[in-house]
Design a protein around this motif. Structure first.
Motif, short mmCIF file in Angstrom:
data_model
loop_
_atom_site.label_atom_id
_atom_site.label_comp_id
_atom_site.label_asym_id
_atom_site.label_seq_id
_atom_site.Cartn_x
_atom_site.Cartn_y
_atom_site.Cartn_z
N MET A 40 0.84 -1.22 0.00
CA MET A 40 0.00 0.00 0.00
C MET A 40 0.86 1.26 0.00
O MET A 40 0.60 2.20 -0.75
CB MET A 40 -0.94 0.01 1.21
CG MET A 40 -2.04 -1.00 1.12
SD MET A 40 -3.28 -1.04 2.46
CE MET A 40 -2.57 -0.18 3.81
N PHE A 41 1.91 1.28 0.83
CA PHE A 41 2.79 2.45 0.89
C PHE A 41 3.50 2.65 -0.45
O PHE A 41 3.61 3.78 -0.94
CB PHE A 41 3.81 2.30 2.01
CG PHE A 41 3.23 2.23 3.40
CD1 PHE A 41 1.99 2.80 3.70
CD2 PHE A 41 3.90 1.58 4.40
CE1 PHE A 41 1.46 2.72 4.98
CE2 PHE A 41 3.38 1.50 5.69
CZ PHE A 41 2.16 2.07 5.98
N ASP A 42 3.99 1.55 -1.04
CA ASP A 42 4.64 1.65 -2.35
C ASP A 42 3.68 2.20 -3.38
O ASP A 42 4.03 3.07 -4.18
CB ASP A 42 5.15 0.28 -2.80
CG ASP A 42 6.41 -0.18 -2.08
OD1 ASP A 42 7.06 0.65 -1.42
OD2 ASP A 42 6.73 -1.38 -2.18
N SER A 43 2.47 1.68 -3.39
CA SER A 43 1.46 2.11 -4.36
C SER A 43 1.13 3.59 -4.19
O SER A 43 1.03 4.33 -5.16
CB SER A 43 0.19 1.27 -4.21
OG SER A 43 -0.79 1.69 -5.12
N LEU A 44 0.95 4.02 -2.95
CA LEU A 44 0.67 5.44 -2.71
C LEU A 44 1.80 6.31 -3.22
O LEU A 44 1.56 7.32 -3.90
CB LEU A 44 0.44 5.69 -1.22
CG LEU A 44 -0.89 5.26 -0.66
CD1 LEU A 44 -0.89 5.39 0.86
CD2 LEU A 44 -2.02 6.09 -1.26
N ASN A 45 3.03 5.93 -2.90
CA ASN A 45 4.19 6.73 -3.32
C ASN A 45 4.37 6.73 -4.83
O ASN A 45 4.73 7.75 -5.42
CB ASN A 45 5.46 6.23 -2.65
CG ASN A 45 5.50 6.59 -1.18
OD1 ASN A 45 4.93 7.59 -0.75
ND2 ASN A 45 6.17 5.77 -0.39
N ASN A 46 4.14 5.60 -5.49
CA ASN A 46 4.36 5.49 -6.92
C ASN A 46 3.19 6.00 -7.76
O ASN A 46 3.39 6.72 -8.74
CB ASN A 46 4.66 4.04 -7.31
CG ASN A 46 5.95 3.54 -6.70
OD1 ASN A 46 6.87 4.31 -6.47
ND2 ASN A 46 6.01 2.25 -6.42
N ASP A 47 1.98 5.62 -7.37
CA ASP A 47 0.81 5.93 -8.19
C ASP A 47 0.19 7.28 -7.88
O ASP A 47 -0.59 7.80 -8.69
CB ASP A 47 -0.25 4.84 -8.02
CG ASP A 47 0.25 3.47 -8.45
OD1 ASP A 47 1.24 3.39 -9.20
OD2 ASP A 47 -0.35 2.46 -8.01
N PHE A 48 0.49 7.84 -6.73
CA PHE A 48 -0.15 9.09 -6.33
C PHE A 48 0.86 10.15 -5.91
O PHE A 48 0.59 10.97 -5.04
CB PHE A 48 -1.15 8.82 -5.18
CG PHE A 48 -2.26 7.91 -5.58
CD1 PHE A 48 -3.35 8.39 -6.28
CD2 PHE A 48 -2.21 6.56 -5.27
CE1 PHE A 48 -4.38 7.54 -6.66
CE2 PHE A 48 -3.22 5.70 -5.65
CZ PHE A 48 -4.31 6.19 -6.35
N ALA A 49 2.02 10.14 -6.57
CA ALA A 49 3.08 11.09 -6.23
C ALA A 49 2.62 12.53 -6.44
O ALA A 49 2.89 13.40 -5.59
CB ALA A 49 4.33 10.81 -7.06
N LYS A 50 1.91 12.80 -7.52
CA LYS A 50 1.43 14.17 -7.79
C LYS A 50 0.43 14.62 -6.73
O LYS A 50 0.46 15.75 -6.26
CB LYS A 50 0.79 14.26 -9.18
CG LYS A 50 1.77 14.12 -10.31
CD LYS A 50 1.07 14.19 -11.64
CE LYS A 50 2.03 13.91 -12.77
NZ LYS A 50 1.36 13.89 -14.08
N GLU A 51 -0.47 13.71 -6.35
CA GLU A 51 -1.47 14.04 -5.35
C GLU A 51 -0.83 14.27 -3.98
O GLU A 51 -1.20 15.19 -3.25
CB GLU A 51 -2.53 12.93 -5.25
CG GLU A 51 -3.44 12.84 -6.45
CD GLU A 51 -2.87 12.02 -7.61
OE1 GLU A 51 -1.67 11.66 -7.59
OE2 GLU A 51 -3.64 11.75 -8.55
N LEU A 52 0.16 13.44 -3.64
CA LEU A 52 0.86 13.62 -2.38
C LEU A 52 1.62 14.95 -2.35
O LEU A 52 1.65 15.64 -1.33
CB LEU A 52 1.83 12.46 -2.13
CG LEU A 52 1.20 11.12 -1.78
CD1 LEU A 52 2.24 10.00 -1.80
CD2 LEU A 52 0.51 11.19 -0.43
N GLU A 53 2.19 15.32 -3.50
CA GLU A 53 2.90 16.59 -3.58
C GLU A 53 1.93 17.76 -3.39
O GLU A 53 2.20 18.71 -2.65
CB GLU A 53 3.60 16.71 -4.93
CG GLU A 53 4.40 17.98 -5.08
CD GLU A 53 5.06 18.09 -6.45
OE1 GLU A 53 5.36 19.23 -6.83
OE2 GLU A 53 5.26 17.06 -7.11
#
Length: 95
Positions: free
Chosen positions: A18-31
């Motif tokens: 889940m953490f990998d997916s969040l970091n990889n797939d939602f990098a723009k949203e996290l930024e």
């Protein structure tokens, strides 16, 4: 007791995925979220750090927190333990 370790292994792999997916797939949203609501990126290991009760108790004791070894940790002690783990182990998650 082996079933408990197996469950912890499954949950460990689930959270890392889940953490990998969040970091990889939602990098723009996290930024974007980080610009509006600043936060520190989650630090985690490929295999989650596991502490025994005794290890956690000793970390709290060494950190100056008084806890009763015969009782469950209260929320303040759990938060302090999380802070100590982050400082000592450079991870945000642990079991």
């Amino acid at each position: 007791m082996l079933w408990f370790v197996w469950v912890m292994d499954v949950v460990d792999r689930l959270f890392v995925a889940m953490f990998d997916s969040l970091n990889n797939d939602f990098a723009k949203e996290l930024e974007a979220m980080g610009r509006q609501y600043p936060f520190q990126p989650l630090k985690y290991l490929r295999q989650t750090l596991r502490l025994t009760f005794e290890e956690g108790f000793q970390m709290l004791k060494d950190g100056g927190v008084e806890v009763d070894p015969l009782r469950d940790l209260n929320i303040d002690a759990e938060r302090k333990l999380g802070q100590l783990v982050l400082e000592n182990g450079a991870v945000s998650n642990f079991q």
